[in-house]
Design a protein around this motif. Structure first.
Motif, PDB file in Angstrom:
ATOM      1  N   GLU A   1      -9.451   9.551   3.300  1.00 21.14           N
ATOM      2  CA  GLU A   1      -9.692   8.812   2.048  1.00 21.14           C
ATOM      3  C   GLU A   1      -9.452   7.310   2.207  1.00 21.14           C
ATOM      4  O   GLU A   1     -10.008   6.505   1.463  1.00 21.14           O
ATOM      5  CB  GLU A   1      -8.747   9.325   0.946  1.00 21.14           C
ATOM      6  N   SER A   2      -8.599   6.939   3.157  1.00 23.41           N
ATOM      7  CA  SER A   2      -8.170   5.544   3.260  1.00 23.41           C
ATOM      8  C   SER A   2      -8.360   4.977   4.668  1.00 23.41           C
ATOM      9  O   SER A   2      -7.631   5.324   5.598  1.00 23.41           O
ATOM     10  CB  SER A   2      -6.683   5.429   2.872  1.00 23.41           C
TER      11      SER A   2
ATOM     12  N   PHE B   1      -7.509   2.188   5.601  1.00 28.15           N
ATOM     13  CA  PHE B   1      -6.265   1.493   5.919  1.00 28.15           C
ATOM     14  C   PHE B   1      -5.285   2.451   6.584  1.00 28.15           C
ATOM     15  O   PHE B   1      -4.775   2.184   7.681  1.00 28.15           O
ATOM     16  CB  PHE B   1      -5.659   0.894   4.647  1.00 28.15           C
TER      17      PHE B   1
ATOM     18  N   CYS C   1      -7.846  -0.125  -0.535  1.00 32.12           N
ATOM     19  CA  CYS C   1      -7.433   0.513   0.726  1.00 32.12           C
ATOM     20  C   CYS C   1      -7.823   1.977   0.770  1.00 32.12           C
ATOM     21  O   CYS C   1      -7.720   2.616   1.826  1.00 32.12           O
ATOM     22  CB  CYS C   1      -5.929   0.362   0.950  1.00 32.12           C
ATOM     23  N   GLY C   2      -8.246   2.529  -0.369  1.00 31.93           N
ATOM     24  CA  GLY C   2      -8.662   3.927  -0.392  1.00 31.93           C
ATOM     25  C   GLY C   2      -7.641   4.873  -0.994  1.00 31.93           C
ATOM     26  O   GLY C   2      -7.942   6.037  -1.254  1.00 31.93           O
ATOM     27  N   GLN C   3      -6.421   4.372  -1.202  1.00 30.75           N
ATOM     28  CA  GLN C   3      -5.404   5.198  -1.857  1.00 30.75           C
ATOM     29  C   GLN C   3      -5.419   4.914  -3.357  1.00 30.75           C
ATOM     30  O   GLN C   3      -6.125   4.050  -3.835  1.00 30.75           O
ATOM     31  CB  GLN C   3      -4.024   4.900  -1.279  1.00 30.75           C
TER      32      GLN C   3
ATOM     33  N   HIS D   1       0.810  -1.224   0.000  1.00 31.49           N
ATOM     34  CA  HIS D   1       0.000   0.000   0.000  1.00 31.49           C
ATOM     35  C   HIS D   1       0.839   1.268   0.000  1.00 31.49           C
ATOM     36  O   HIS D   1       0.388   2.325   0.447  1.00 31.49           O
ATOM     37  CB  HIS D   1      -1.021  -0.056   1.134  1.00 31.49           C
TER      38      HIS D   1
ATOM     39  N   LEU E   1       4.827   2.020   6.826  1.00 27.65           N
ATOM     40  CA  LEU E   1       4.325   0.834   6.121  1.00 27.65           C
ATOM     41  C   LEU E   1       5.402  -0.247   6.034  1.00 27.65           C
ATOM     42  O   LEU E   1       5.105  -1.433   6.126  1.00 27.65           O
ATOM     43  CB  LEU E   1       3.843   1.194   4.714  1.00 27.65           C
TER      44      LEU E   1
END
Lengths: 327, 327
Positions: free
Chosen positions: B270-271, B273, A175-177, A163, B236
């Protein structure tokens, strides 16, 4: 002797490994769907290995489970194992009660990192105190072994490089990205871009690309470039000695390894910096058929070659907080 | 008591820290240019701290040097310290002979990571067994403390995230790649894009952006977005608990921290995650004036709070190979 299981969406691998981590016996079962069936599959795997080896279930030094989803390694609870048909299951407690012994539970990618690390250090002449296991399955994620021990991260999410966005104009990721590595370099990326009846879409994609199909060539190129980009992120950030590629896309593994090395070599021609890192010689493939996650599950908590950290297999000081997000 | 030096391009910070890592005394000197002047500066720093504290030079538990360039922590050799005016210098040996004691040498960003980690764990109620120190200076690079100990990587290049490309259409980086993080989120990125007589180009940039200059607004936005992207890569990939920002751009640090948090918060909207990772609450600023690299240099080899690895300050099993590439 230690016993490890890798509970996958369709198959469960069970292995017995000796004190050196060498596979003594192994068996493969179909994985049942849903919480009760998954527990039954796990118990059957343990029982079968016990029968084959002649070691009573409580005679193993350790029993470990690798399983997809978010794993709380302290409680053995597993969340969001969509492919196994449950959202929450106390796998560790259920199996410990059923089998009458302590069962360790670990995320399958992290378990596979341990298994791949063991494979590296078991090879004569090859040592590495740090590796990344790059799992190319439906998604893209990595497991890290740092300084000879599994590194789960402060909150259990180390290695979630799938991600990291690589293209601001890329497609929307679940994931929304936008433009995440996983949207271009994974099984789901191929399936989304290359619609086919072939049960192995990657194989169909490569065949079409070989035949000169322009769309297939573009998808294939994007795949290879971004697997190489994943290797670059892992080496630049963590400086692991070796990146070992495994996972469902290993059906095209040998081809993929060659292509990824070719891309890394071409980058090194342009960049003296990358050339100095020797990326192309630092990427390898988990050998076809090696049950990395099952072996790693067997080794959770075992002392590993080259380990100087003393907390192998224990959570971080913050406790194993698991992210609540689910792909 | 331990003694640490941070030899920078213009200034050298020297500190004495007690057994808890608390700064007891400190002094700042101008750094001489060229190999002989750098050695003289280091000796002067050690001597001055010895005089101020009343501790004889050989009475310190350890003496450590943080220095830019590529450092072989085994030999104490330093390569490619362009800003200090030399390409190769056996800093460790020279200082050990001159001072009559063992002098440890560490890359300044890695030393600062140790210093920042110490600062984190020294705060009441705050613990973190893993941090990244994100250095925004002329370049962009990170130092990693993992599981309570400095992680240099398999070849000493862990944290080189400044050379992860983020824009395939970006400008050519001196490293030979295109669109590296460092080309948009660093002091050199600002200097390249925003030509000014102000000795602090970042300050001039912000003033112009505040006044509505379109070019300044675009450069500023690129800077903030990509510092946030650097934080995302670190969390990440390594899942460090905290990312601490420091370095030369700290002249605009407080503003930068607010803006980076704002961007991370907007991404979380927006995400789901990213929201689950809580990035905005995991980024902090090294307090203005805290000599992180000097404190870290003093602590090289010292036991740190929360450390479970036993090889703090030692190289990796492969030996401390240093990359031969030079920015």
């Amino acid at each position: 002797m230690r016993l490890g299981l890798d509970i996958g969406g369709t198959k469960t691998d069970a292995v017995a490994v000796d004190d050196d981590g060498t596979i003594v016996d192994r068996v493969r079962l179909a994985t049942g769907f849903g919480p009760e069936a998954v527990i039954r599959t796990a118990i059957e795997g343990v029982t079968r290995i016990s029968q084959i080896t002649g070691v009573p279930v409580d005679g193993f030094e350790s029993v470990g489970i690798g399983i997809p989803g978010q794993v709380d390694v302290v409680t053995g609870n597993v969340s969001h194992a969509v492919n196994l048909g449950f959202d929450e299951l106390d796998v560790g407690r259920r199996l410990s009660v059923a089998l009458g012994l302590d069962v360790k539970v670990e995320n399958d990618v992290k378990a596979a990192a341990l298994g791949a690390y063991h494979l590296m250090t078991a090879q004569p002449g090859l040592t590495a105190r740090s590796i990344a296991y790059l799992n190319l399955g439906t998604g893209l994620a990595a497991g890290l072994v740092i300084d000879g021990a599994l590194w789960r991260g402060a909150r259990g999410t180390a290695g979630e490089i799938g991600h990291i966005p690589v293209d601001p104009n890329g497609v929307l990721c679940p994931c929304g990205q936008r433009g995440c590595l996983e949207t271009v370099a994974s099984g789901s990326a191929i399936a989304r871009q290359w619609v086919t009846d072939d049960p192995i879409p990657a194989r169909s994609l490569l065949a079409a690309a070989d035949a000169g199909d322009a769309a297939a060539l573009a998808i294939r190129s994007l795949l290879v470039d971004n697997v190489a980009a994943a290797v670059r992120v892992l080496v630049l950030t963590v400086d692991v000695e070796i990146v070992m590629i495994g996972g469902g896309l290993s059906a095209i593994g040998a081809w993929l390894l060659d292509e990824v090395r070719r891309v890394l070599t071409s980058w090194a021609v342009e960049s003296p910096f990358l050339a100095s890192l020797g990326l192309d010689s630092r990427v390898q493939l988990v050998p076809a058929g090696f049950p990395a996650a099952a072996v790693g599950a067997a080794l959770v908590g075992a002392p590993l070659a080259g380990a100087s950290r003393t907390d192998v297999g224990t959570p971080t000081g913050q406790g194993e907080k698991v992210a609540t997000w689910q792909k």
